[in-house]
Write a protein that holds these residues in place. Structure first.
Motif, mmCIF file in Angstrom:
data_model
loop_
_atom_site.group_PDB
_atom_site.id
_atom_site.type_symbol
_atom_site.label_atom_id
_atom_site.label_comp_id
_atom_site.label_asym_id
_atom_site.label_seq_id
_atom_site.Cartn_x
_atom_site.Cartn_y
_atom_site.Cartn_z
ATOM 1 N N ASN A 174 -38.236 33.239 -21.698
ATOM 2 C CA ASN A 174 -38.761 33.470 -20.354
ATOM 3 C C ASN A 174 -38.212 32.432 -19.384
ATOM 4 N N ASP A 175 -39.094 31.743 -18.642
ATOM 5 C CA ASP A 175 -38.602 30.785 -17.647
ATOM 6 C C ASP A 175 -38.571 29.353 -18.173
ATOM 7 N N ARG A 176 -38.652 29.183 -19.480
ATOM 8 C CA ARG A 176 -38.559 27.841 -20.053
ATOM 9 C C ARG A 176 -37.163 27.258 -19.824
ATOM 10 N N THR A 177 -37.098 25.940 -19.834
ATOM 11 C CA THR A 177 -35.814 25.256 -19.896
ATOM 12 C C THR A 177 -35.449 25.068 -21.359
ATOM 13 N N ALA A 178 -34.250 25.481 -21.733
ATOM 14 C CA ALA A 178 -33.780 25.338 -23.118
ATOM 15 C C ALA A 178 -32.957 24.064 -23.229
ATOM 16 N N TYR A 179 -33.363 23.207 -24.147
ATOM 17 C CA TYR A 179 -32.659 21.955 -24.408
ATOM 18 C C TYR A 179 -31.810 22.158 -25.653
ATOM 19 N N VAL A 180 -30.507 22.235 -25.432
ATOM 20 C CA VAL A 180 -29.564 22.618 -26.484
ATOM 21 C C VAL A 180 -29.013 21.396 -27.206
ATOM 22 N N GLY A 181 -28.482 21.642 -28.395
ATOM 23 C CA GLY A 181 -27.858 20.562 -29.149
ATOM 24 C C GLY A 181 -26.526 20.143 -28.568
ATOM 25 N N HIS A 182 -25.875 21.071 -27.856
ATOM 26 C CA HIS A 182 -24.562 20.795 -27.277
ATOM 27 C C HIS A 182 -24.507 21.390 -25.877
ATOM 28 N N GLY A 183 -24.355 20.544 -24.876
ATOM 29 C CA GLY A 183 -24.289 20.998 -23.504
ATOM 30 C C GLY A 183 -25.472 20.539 -22.684
ATOM 31 N N GLU A 184 -25.520 21.033 -21.443
ATOM 32 C CA GLU A 184 -26.566 20.675 -20.507
ATOM 33 C C GLU A 184 -27.795 21.567 -20.716
ATOM 34 N N PRO A 185 -28.986 21.064 -20.370
ATOM 35 C CA PRO A 185 -30.176 21.918 -20.429
ATOM 36 C C PRO A 185 -29.993 23.188 -19.599
ATOM 37 N N VAL A 186 -30.571 24.278 -20.075
ATOM 38 C CA VAL A 186 -30.420 25.588 -19.442
ATOM 39 C C VAL A 186 -31.759 25.987 -18.826
ATOM 40 N N GLU A 187 -31.830 25.991 -17.498
ATOM 41 C CA GLU A 187 -33.054 26.384 -16.817
ATOM 42 C C GLU A 187 -33.172 27.911 -16.773
ATOM 43 N N ASN A 188 -34.432 28.388 -16.696
ATOM 44 C CA ASN A 188 -34.687 29.838 -16.716
ATOM 45 C C ASN A 188 -33.882 30.483 -17.844
ATOM 46 N N ALA A 189 -34.072 29.925 -19.030
ATOM 47 C CA ALA A 189 -33.196 30.247 -20.150
ATOM 48 C C ALA A 189 -33.293 31.694 -20.595
ATOM 49 N N GLY A 190 -34.463 32.302 -20.495
ATOM 50 C CA GLY A 190 -34.602 33.677 -20.960
ATOM 51 C C GLY A 190 -33.636 34.611 -20.265
ATOM 52 N N GLU A 191 -33.591 34.535 -18.950
ATOM 53 C CA GLU A 191 -32.705 35.399 -18.173
ATOM 54 C C GLU A 191 -31.245 35.162 -18.526
ATOM 55 N N LYS A 192 -30.856 33.899 -18.644
ATOM 56 C CA LYS A 192 -29.452 33.576 -18.900
ATOM 57 C C LYS A 192 -29.033 33.956 -20.319
ATOM 58 N N VAL A 193 -29.927 33.787 -21.273
ATOM 59 C CA VAL A 193 -29.584 34.144 -22.652
ATOM 60 C C VAL A 193 -29.522 35.652 -22.793
ATOM 61 N N ARG A 194 -30.425 36.374 -22.157
ATOM 62 C CA ARG A 194 -30.356 37.848 -22.210
ATOM 63 C C ARG A 194 -29.046 38.348 -21.603
#
Length: 212
Positions: free
Chosen positions: A187-207
């Motif tokens: 959903n609108d969580r920020t995803a903190y990845v092992g490699h790269g910058e944090p991804v805001e609004n991660a649900g939309e971007k991952v979909r």
């Protein structure tokens, strides 16, 4: 939630609210983790738990050294990665990534603390365990109301998200399926990845990256 990103030569560890360490970096990066924790106003002794996303040299290698530097906290991981970390089992030779893990495993000292096993739906200090296999068979993510620590379930590069290289994965088909499923729950969580910058609004971007 206050989250400190610790950039360790291409891989990330994180500290949440000064109490939770997510992953531990390379074998040789323990001093960098300690310094980052202290720069944020905390100490290793303030860490109450370590959440491990998966067993890989760049995510668990620093645990034993951090313990020697003052970390005294239980470590949480899912099977079979938990048994690899605890020294109770070895990665499988029949899988190319597993064979690589076994080869470099000599460089991953077994932590002294007990490795606590987690599985889908468990909660650890406000973080829900979500199974995200593919990169490794025991890979998990940890979700709070506003953040998701996703390890290597996917990576960020140049503002876009994608899978890890196929040679770094146990099962690329399962990795892709996992990323698609994450797109439905982040959903609108920020995803903190092992490699790269944090991804805001991660649900939309991952979909957008993995579905359709």
């Amino acid at each position: 939630m206050e989250i400190v990103r610790i950039d360790l030569l291409g891989t990330n560890a994180y500290v949440a609210d000064g109490e939770t360490l997510v992953d531990a970096g390379w074998t040789w990066s323990a001093s960098s983790v300690r310094e980052a924790v202290e720069d944020a106003g905390y100490a290793l002794g303030d860490i109450d738990r370590v959440l491990v996303t998966h067993y890989d040299l760049d995510h668990v290698g620093g645990l034993a050294s951090l313990e020697k530097a003052g970390l005294d906290a239980p470590v949480y991981a899912a099977e079979p990665d938990a048994s690899f970390l605890a020294g109770e089992a070895k990665p499988p030779l029949r899988n190319a990534k597993g064979a690589f893990q076994r080869a470099v495993g000599v460089g991953i000292p077994t932590p002294e603390t007990q490795v606590e096993r987690v599985e889908e739906g468990d909660e650890v200090a406000g973080f829900e365990v979500y199974e995200t296999p593919g990169h490794t068979p025991g890979h998990v993510s940890y979700l709070s109301d506003e953040a998701a620590f996703v390890g290597d379930a996917f990576r960020e590069s140049g503002g876009t998200v994608g899978t890890m290289p196929s040679y770094m994965c146990y099962d690329t088909t399962e990795e892709r399926r996992t990323a698609e499923q994450l797109g439905e729950v982040l959903n609108d969580r920020t995803a903190y990845v092992g490699h790269g910058e944090p991804v805001e609004n991660a649900g939309e971007k991952v979909r957008a990256a993995f579905q359709g």
